[in-house]
Write an enzyme that holds these catalytic residues in place. Structure first.
Site, mmCIF file in Angstrom:
data_model
loop_
_atom_site.group_PDB
_atom_site.id
_atom_site.type_symbol
_atom_site.label_atom_id
_atom_site.label_comp_id
_atom_site.label_asym_id
_atom_site.label_seq_id
_atom_site.Cartn_x
_atom_site.Cartn_y
_atom_site.Cartn_z
ATOM 1 N N SER A 191 -15.241 -45.532 -40.701
ATOM 2 C CA SER A 191 -14.795 -45.891 -39.122
ATOM 3 C C SER A 191 -16.080 -45.770 -38.055
ATOM 4 C CB SER A 191 -13.839 -44.706 -38.693
ATOM 5 O OG SER A 191 -12.962 -44.585 -39.779
HETATM 6 N N1 SAH Z 1 -12.814 -41.174 -43.163
HETATM 7 C C1 SAH Z 1 -13.482 -42.291 -43.927
HETATM 8 C C2 SAH Z 1 -12.952 -43.569 -43.654
HETATM 9 C C3 SAH Z 1 -12.278 -44.151 -44.989
HETATM 10 S S1 SAH Z 1 -11.472 -45.698 -44.833
HETATM 11 C C4 SAH Z 1 -15.103 -42.084 -43.782
HETATM 12 O O1 SAH Z 1 -15.478 -41.619 -43.183
HETATM 13 O O2 SAH Z 1 -15.693 -42.896 -44.570
HETATM 14 C C5 SAH Z 1 -9.796 -44.991 -45.173
HETATM 15 C C6 SAH Z 1 -9.497 -44.583 -46.496
HETATM 16 O O3 SAH Z 1 -8.246 -44.193 -46.728
HETATM 17 C C7 SAH Z 1 -9.765 -45.608 -47.526
HETATM 18 O O4 SAH Z 1 -11.008 -44.946 -48.434
HETATM 19 C C8 SAH Z 1 -8.361 -45.627 -48.485
HETATM 20 O O5 SAH Z 1 -8.749 -45.636 -49.778
HETATM 21 C C9 SAH Z 1 -8.008 -44.297 -48.039
HETATM 22 N N2 SAH Z 1 -6.534 -44.270 -48.189
HETATM 23 C C10 SAH Z 1 -5.415 -45.140 -47.755
HETATM 24 N N3 SAH Z 1 -4.197 -44.720 -48.183
HETATM 25 C C11 SAH Z 1 -4.513 -43.425 -48.712
HETATM 26 C C12 SAH Z 1 -3.511 -42.331 -49.190
HETATM 27 N N4 SAH Z 1 -2.128 -42.670 -49.058
HETATM 28 N N5 SAH Z 1 -4.071 -41.289 -49.402
HETATM 29 C C13 SAH Z 1 -5.322 -41.285 -49.426
HETATM 30 N N6 SAH Z 1 -6.249 -41.997 -48.933
HETATM 31 C C14 SAH Z 1 -5.791 -43.035 -48.591
#
Ligand code: SAH
Length: 258
Positions: free
Chosen positions: A102
């Site tokens: 993000s």
């Molecule tokens: N906080 C992260 C942002 C990652 S993007 C960072 O700092 O990089 C969002 C993430 O949510 C993705 O990796 C995706 O695979 C995950 N995601 C989506 N649905 C999910 C779920 N039900 N449980 C766990 N992770 C999930």
């Protein structure tokens, strides 16, 4: 320039146990800045981060704990080498498997909201659950402002990547979980805060159930018009208070693991 440690003497896997698996990202100490020097960043990363923090403050981020945390965590360590020069721009970046890290501004805004929602907004945040570890960046930032961070990821490849990224930072209060965050992580509940990095059609009931009274959920959620907005849910002694704030663009919240 020193190089990254080739290995780390951590035994991170729990031999067996309930799903999702808990994998502490830590070993000892509490430094968020790793011992190894930045690689591939042809700039003094501290100065670049300081400029990023100045911009965040100019954009309206006020909480000094949030600004300090973003000034501390080396975002360039969480992105691919080819993207290192963009690491301190206010932009989301690809982290593989179709997911993104993000924007710093969004990370800061959401964590500021999480802190502001606590009964004593000046007190340190207790236990936090993050849905969507991704590359682990936000988990590292959360580790600076919360006592314990449980972060769950549904994609094995990213869970492993986050582990790699976080290992040199030695954060004893970050616990990485592989599993479906839609069901939360009941073993760590109740949480003072729950923060989602992926947007669903609704905030899952499990998150509400696992939130402590006095706690706050900050989650991107699809609104009736189809656009995502940041949704804040406060759990009070008398019930839930829900508000929808500004529009956001997050990757979708998906169920199951892959
Ligand atoms: N906080 C992260 C942002 C990652 S993007 C960072 O700092 O990089 C969002 C993430 O949510 C993705 O990796 C995706 O695979 C995950 N995601 C989506 N649905 C999910 C779920 N039900 N449980 C766990 N992770 C999930």
């Amino acid at each position: 320039m020193t190089t990254r440690r080739p290995s780390f003497p951590a035994k991170l896997d729990r031999p067996s146990g309930p799903s999702p698996q808990v994998r502490p990202a830590r070993v000892a100490g509490s430094m968020v800045t790793a011992a190894a020097a930045p690689q591939g960043l042809g700039l003094d990363s501290g100065a670049v981060r300081a400029r990023m923090v100045q911009k965040l403050a100019a954009q309206g981020i006020r909480d000094p704990r949030v600004l300090t945390a973003l000034g501390h965590v080396e975002r360039h360590r969480f992105v691919d080498t080819a993207l290192v020069n963009q690491a301190y721009e206010d932009t989301s970046l690809p982290i593989g498997l179709g997911q993104t890290i993000s924007k710093p501004n969004v990370v800061a805004r959401m964590i500021e909201l999480l802190l502001a929602g606590q009964p004593d907004a000046a007190a340190p945040l207790g236990r936090v659950l993050e849905i969507g570890t991704g590359c682990g960046y936000q988990a590292a930032v959360l580790s600076c402002v919360a006592r314990e961070v449980y972060s769950i990821e549904r994609l094995r490849g990213l869970h492993d990547k986050a582990r790699e990224n976080l290992r040199p930072l030695r954060l004893p209060n970050v616990h990485l979980l592989f599993g479906d965050g839609m069901v939360g992580y009941a073993q760590g509940a109740p949480y003072a805060g729950i923060i989602a990095a992926a947007g669903g059609d609704a905030v899952p009931q499990a998150w509400v159930d696992q939130l402590a009274v006095g706690g706050r959920i900050v989650a991107p959620t699809v609104m009736p018009g189809g656009q995502q907005a940041l949704v804040v849910i406060d759990k009070t002694a008398t019930g839930l208070q829900r508000s929808a704030l500004e529009p956001v663009h997050f990757v979708p919240l998906k169920s199951g693991i892959a």
